[in-house]
Design a protein around this motif. Sequence first.
Motif, short mmCIF file in Angstrom:
data_model
loop_
_atom_site.label_atom_id
_atom_site.label_comp_id
_atom_site.label_asym_id
_atom_site.label_seq_id
_atom_site.Cartn_x
_atom_site.Cartn_y
_atom_site.Cartn_z
N PRO A 41 22.41 -13.14 12.21
CA PRO A 41 22.29 -12.18 11.10
C PRO A 41 23.62 -11.76 10.50
CG PRO A 41 21.88 -11.11 13.21
CD PRO A 41 21.95 -12.58 13.48
N LEU A 42 24.72 -12.02 11.21
CA LEU A 42 26.04 -11.63 10.71
C LEU A 42 26.64 -12.68 9.78
CD1 LEU A 42 27.59 -10.13 13.97
CD2 LEU A 42 26.40 -8.94 12.12
N THR A 43 26.05 -13.86 9.75
CA THR A 43 26.55 -14.92 8.87
C THR A 43 25.98 -14.75 7.47
OG1 THR A 43 26.67 -16.46 10.73
CG2 THR A 43 26.70 -17.41 8.51
N PRO A 44 26.83 -14.62 6.46
CA PRO A 44 26.33 -14.43 5.08
C PRO A 44 25.50 -15.62 4.62
CG PRO A 44 28.70 -13.98 5.21
CD PRO A 44 28.30 -14.62 6.51
N VAL A 45 24.48 -15.32 3.83
CA VAL A 45 23.65 -16.38 3.26
C VAL A 45 24.42 -17.03 2.11
CG1 VAL A 45 21.45 -16.94 2.16
CG2 VAL A 45 21.56 -15.12 3.88
#
Length: 224
Positions: free
Chosen positions: A156-160
């Motif tokens: 969830p911490l990795t930007p889309v």
Amino acid sequence: MRNLRHALDQAKSGLISTKPELKGLATSSQNYDDIVQLFTQIEEVQSLPEKLESQISDKRFLAAVDVLHAGLRLLRRSELEDIGALSDIRAYFINQETSLTDILIEELHDHLYLKSPYCSDRWKAPTTEGEANTSSCTGNRSWERPIYSFLAKFDPLTPVVEDASRNPEADTFSYIQLLIEALNKMGHLDVAVHRIEQRLPVELFAVVDKTNADVDTRYPAQTK
């Protein structure tokens, strides 16, 4: 350096005091610069609808949201607010905000309820002999559904990030994540949740009805 700055300030004061028309020219020059900047902003606003529609057509929704927000920000600038010629494009962006929200929700709905053709293989069990040996659908071991594989790698911490080189729908779970992120950026995630919740009873009924029909087709003798 200090002496040079003082000499320049004195020269500037002398020019303004001895030649007041220079001050008028400087003011006129600034006014022209402001007009040129205004025209530049208007041209920028007018170029955005084509970019927006292109991004929506390609299903690059994060980029589309950025373009939409850029247009709305420009139109809210004080120097552009009172320009009547921009009323149509202002209405366009307001309408597109609603339209884009509807498109995102429909895309999300299609992938959540397996209505998109890209979802056709999502719940299919392995069919090859090799797959069957390593991941049986019966017995003590169960087939690992694609959602579990996606969640195992999900951070969830990795930007889309959108990849313009591939079909965004090819990975249905990543596409769902992208749609949710786009709705969140628009501030309309609550609207999406509400609409999907409203449709849930109808969709569940459709799943049960389709399942019954499939059973009747596959095992006609047992259903008589």
